[in-house]
Scaffold this motif. Structure first.
Motif, PDB file in Angstrom:
ATOM      1  N   UNK A 118      35.243  46.838  41.971  1.00 21.95           N
ATOM      2  CA  UNK A 118      34.863  47.314  40.638  1.00 21.95           C
ATOM      3  C   UNK A 118      34.003  46.276  39.931  1.00 21.95           C
ATOM      4  N   UNK A 119      34.370  44.992  40.059  1.00 21.56           N
ATOM      5  CA  UNK A 119      33.549  43.939  39.460  1.00 21.56           C
ATOM      6  C   UNK A 119      32.156  43.931  40.089  1.00 21.56           C
ATOM      7  N   UNK A 120      32.072  44.091  41.408  1.00 20.32           N
ATOM      8  CA  UNK A 120      30.781  44.087  42.087  1.00 20.32           C
ATOM      9  C   UNK A 120      29.899  45.240  41.613  1.00 20.32           C
ATOM     10  N   UNK A 121      30.518  46.405  41.379  1.00 20.01           N
ATOM     11  CA  UNK A 121      29.736  47.550  40.881  1.00 20.01           C
ATOM     12  C   UNK A 121      29.210  47.292  39.478  1.00 20.01           C
ATOM     13  N   UNK A 122      30.019  46.660  38.654  1.00 20.82           N
ATOM     14  CA  UNK A 122      29.633  46.419  37.263  1.00 20.82           C
ATOM     15  C   UNK A 122      28.674  45.237  37.122  1.00 20.82           C
ATOM     16  N   UNK A 123      28.748  44.282  38.047  1.00 18.11           N
ATOM     17  CA  UNK A 123      27.920  43.084  37.961  1.00 18.11           C
ATOM     18  C   UNK A 123      27.292  42.809  39.336  1.00 18.11           C
ATOM     19  N   UNK A 124      26.339  43.628  39.764  1.00 20.17           N
ATOM     20  CA  UNK A 124      25.764  43.478  41.104  1.00 20.17           C
ATOM     21  C   UNK A 124      25.007  42.168  41.301  1.00 20.17           C
ATOM     22  N   UNK A 125      24.618  41.502  40.221  1.00 19.37           N
ATOM     23  CA  UNK A 125      23.893  40.244  40.357  1.00 19.37           C
ATOM     24  C   UNK A 125      24.770  39.033  40.543  1.00 19.37           C
ATOM     25  N   UNK A 126      26.091  39.202  40.514  1.00 15.31           N
ATOM     26  CA  UNK A 126      27.019  38.076  40.638  1.00 15.31           C
ATOM     27  C   UNK A 126      27.685  38.113  42.014  1.00 15.31           C
ATOM     28  N   UNK A 127      27.546  37.030  42.756  1.00 14.07           N
ATOM     29  CA  UNK A 127      28.231  36.883  44.037  1.00 14.07           C
ATOM     30  C   UNK A 127      29.476  36.029  43.828  1.00 14.07           C
ATOM     31  N   UNK A 128      30.642  36.580  44.157  1.00  8.26           N
ATOM     32  CA  UNK A 128      31.901  35.858  43.993  1.00  8.26           C
ATOM     33  C   UNK A 128      32.262  35.191  45.311  1.00  8.26           C
ATOM     34  N   UNK A 129      32.409  33.866  45.292  1.00  2.98           N
ATOM     35  CA  UNK A 129      32.810  33.086  46.460  1.00  2.98           C
ATOM     36  C   UNK A 129      34.251  32.645  46.290  1.00  2.98           C
ATOM     37  N   UNK A 130      35.110  33.010  47.227  1.00  2.77           N
ATOM     38  CA  UNK A 130      36.549  32.751  47.127  1.00  2.77           C
ATOM     39  C   UNK A 130      36.976  31.681  48.114  1.00  2.77           C
ATOM     40  N   UNK A 131      37.795  30.752  47.656  1.00  2.36           N
ATOM     41  CA  UNK A 131      38.397  29.734  48.517  1.00  2.36           C
ATOM     42  C   UNK A 131      39.849  29.549  48.099  1.00  2.36           C
ATOM     43  N   UNK A 132      40.696  29.246  49.078  1.00  3.15           N
ATOM     44  CA  UNK A 132      42.125  29.088  48.798  1.00  3.15           C
ATOM     45  C   UNK A 132      42.435  27.661  48.362  1.00  3.15           C
ATOM     46  N   UNK A 133      43.165  27.540  47.273  1.00  4.71           N
ATOM     47  CA  UNK A 133      43.718  26.272  46.803  1.00  4.71           C
ATOM     48  C   UNK A 133      45.137  26.548  46.325  1.00  4.71           C
ATOM     49  N   UNK A 134      46.099  25.776  46.806  1.00  3.68           N
ATOM     50  CA  UNK A 134      47.504  26.038  46.500  1.00  3.68           C
ATOM     51  C   UNK A 134      48.009  25.256  45.296  1.00  3.68           C
ATOM     52  N   UNK A 135      47.288  24.215  44.909  1.00  5.31           N
ATOM     53  CA  UNK A 135      47.748  23.370  43.800  1.00  5.31           C
ATOM     54  C   UNK A 135      46.597  23.073  42.850  1.00  5.31           C
ATOM     55  N   UNK A 136      46.907  22.703  41.600  1.00  2.03           N
ATOM     56  CA  UNK A 136      45.843  22.325  40.660  1.00  2.03           C
ATOM     57  C   UNK A 136      44.989  21.183  41.202  1.00  2.03           C
ATOM     58  N   UNK A 137      43.715  21.183  40.808  1.00  2.00           N
ATOM     59  CA  UNK A 137      42.765  20.185  41.297  1.00  2.00           C
ATOM     60  C   UNK A 137      41.828  19.823  40.155  1.00  2.00           C
ATOM     61  N   UNK A 138      40.965  18.859  40.416  1.00  2.00           N
ATOM     62  CA  UNK A 138      39.959  18.425  39.451  1.00  2.00           C
ATOM     63  C   UNK A 138      38.739  19.333  39.595  1.00  2.00           C
ATOM     64  N   UNK A 139      38.434  20.114  38.553  1.00  2.00           N
ATOM     65  CA  UNK A 139      37.303  21.032  38.629  1.00  2.00           C
ATOM     66  C   UNK A 139      36.004  20.292  38.918  1.00  2.00           C
TER      67      UNK A 139
END
Length: 294
Positions: A118-139
């Motif tokens: 649904x997000x991709x349909x509404x915002x076709x210009x945005x590519x979402x890149x997903x990575x797994x992180x289990x704990x908080x980190x320094x952005x």
């Protein structure tokens, strides 16, 4: 504004420094960087000459960074990571609009992934890149725009958007128990499945059902996914978040062993760095995901 260029080392020199700090020897760094040991040594010598500072204490076959150089390489590593992430975002979406999101595996697969089309349909210009992180980190060090966080609204230096308060339910396969037990205490007589990261989950649930002081033991799993499959295949009773098992309950692959819901250890949040101006893709994602929970 960029500082004096005479203080900007070359990329090969910085990569050599980072690799030697991590691996301990010029030969190991050379192997990783596909260079000769001599090339790495020359890059490090050139870096020391450019900065006018000794960076290494040489101990037989190993190179040990001076305390000042250790502090320097920590900053170098942060910026090398940021450059790498920026390049990945550019390659993934040459037109701009990439969003890097750190996710928790179970929440990402079961809650977020089915909604992303649904997000991709509404915002076709945005590519979402997903990575797994289990704990908080320094952005700043990791290069993510935002993350999914479980627990409390306590991620340092971040703003929080509550997504879901976790509710849990004891469930098993119909072959183990076709109907709920007559009393909650009967759970203690059944094979209970446990999550390694939540050793007190059963005791907390039973206390919420007015059966305090219990610490039952049972088979231990390191992820919700494997524990869910174990429950579906009749290995015992699992205490699972409702968002993970809604389909399995609806399809009859899992049934409640006791009907009362319990409160989990925390809640799920979208978090993003507080002191960094949000990019348009993040603003779009925040607005979209807020509508998903409204």
């Amino acid at each position: 504004m960029i500082g004096p260029r005479r203080l900007l080392p070359s990329m090969p020199a910085l990569l050599a420094l980072e690799a030697v700090d991590r691996l301990g020897t010029a030969s190991a760094a050379a192997a990783e960087l596909s260079l000769t040991q001599g090339a790495v040594s020359r890059a490090l010598q050139g870096l020391e000459g450019q900065l006018g500072v000794a960076l290494f204490i040489r101990e037989r076959q190993r190179l040990r960074l001076t305390p000042a150089a250790q502090d320097y390489v920590r900053h170098v590593r942060v910026h090398l990571t940021a450059l790498s992430q920026a390049s990945l975002r550019l390659r993934a979406n040459p037109g701009g609009g990439g969003l890097s999101l750190a996710i928790l595996p179970a929440f990402g697969v079961q809650w977020l992934a089915p909604r992303l089309p649904d997000f991709a349909r509404r915002h076709p210009g945005v590519t979402v890149n997903l990575s797994t992180r289990l704990r908080p980190f320094d952005f700043a060090a990791e290069g993510f725009d935002a993350a999914i966080h479980f627990g409390r609204a306590d991620w340092p230096g971040a703003d929080h958007l509550l997504l879901l308060e976790e509710e849990v339910l004891p469930v098993c396969a119909p072959s183990v128990m076709a109907e709920p037990v007559a009393a909650v205490e009967a759970l203690l007589t059944l094979p209970l499945l446990q999550l390694e990261s939540r050793p007190g989950a059963w005791g907390r649930y039973l206390a919420q059902q007015r059966v305090p002081g219990q610490r039952p033991v049972g088979m231990v799993f390191d992820q919700f996914a494997t524990m869910t499959q174990a429950a579906i295949h009749g290995m015992g009773v699992a205490l699972l978040p409702l968002f993970l098992i809604s389909d399995a309950l609806q399809e009859g692959r899992l049934v409640p062993v006791w009907p009362a819901r319990g409160h989990g250890l925390g809640s799920y949040y979208l978090v993003w760095p507080k002191d960094v101006p949000p990019r348009p893709p993040l603003l779009a994602f925040r607005e979209w995901i807020a509508c998903q929970i409204g």
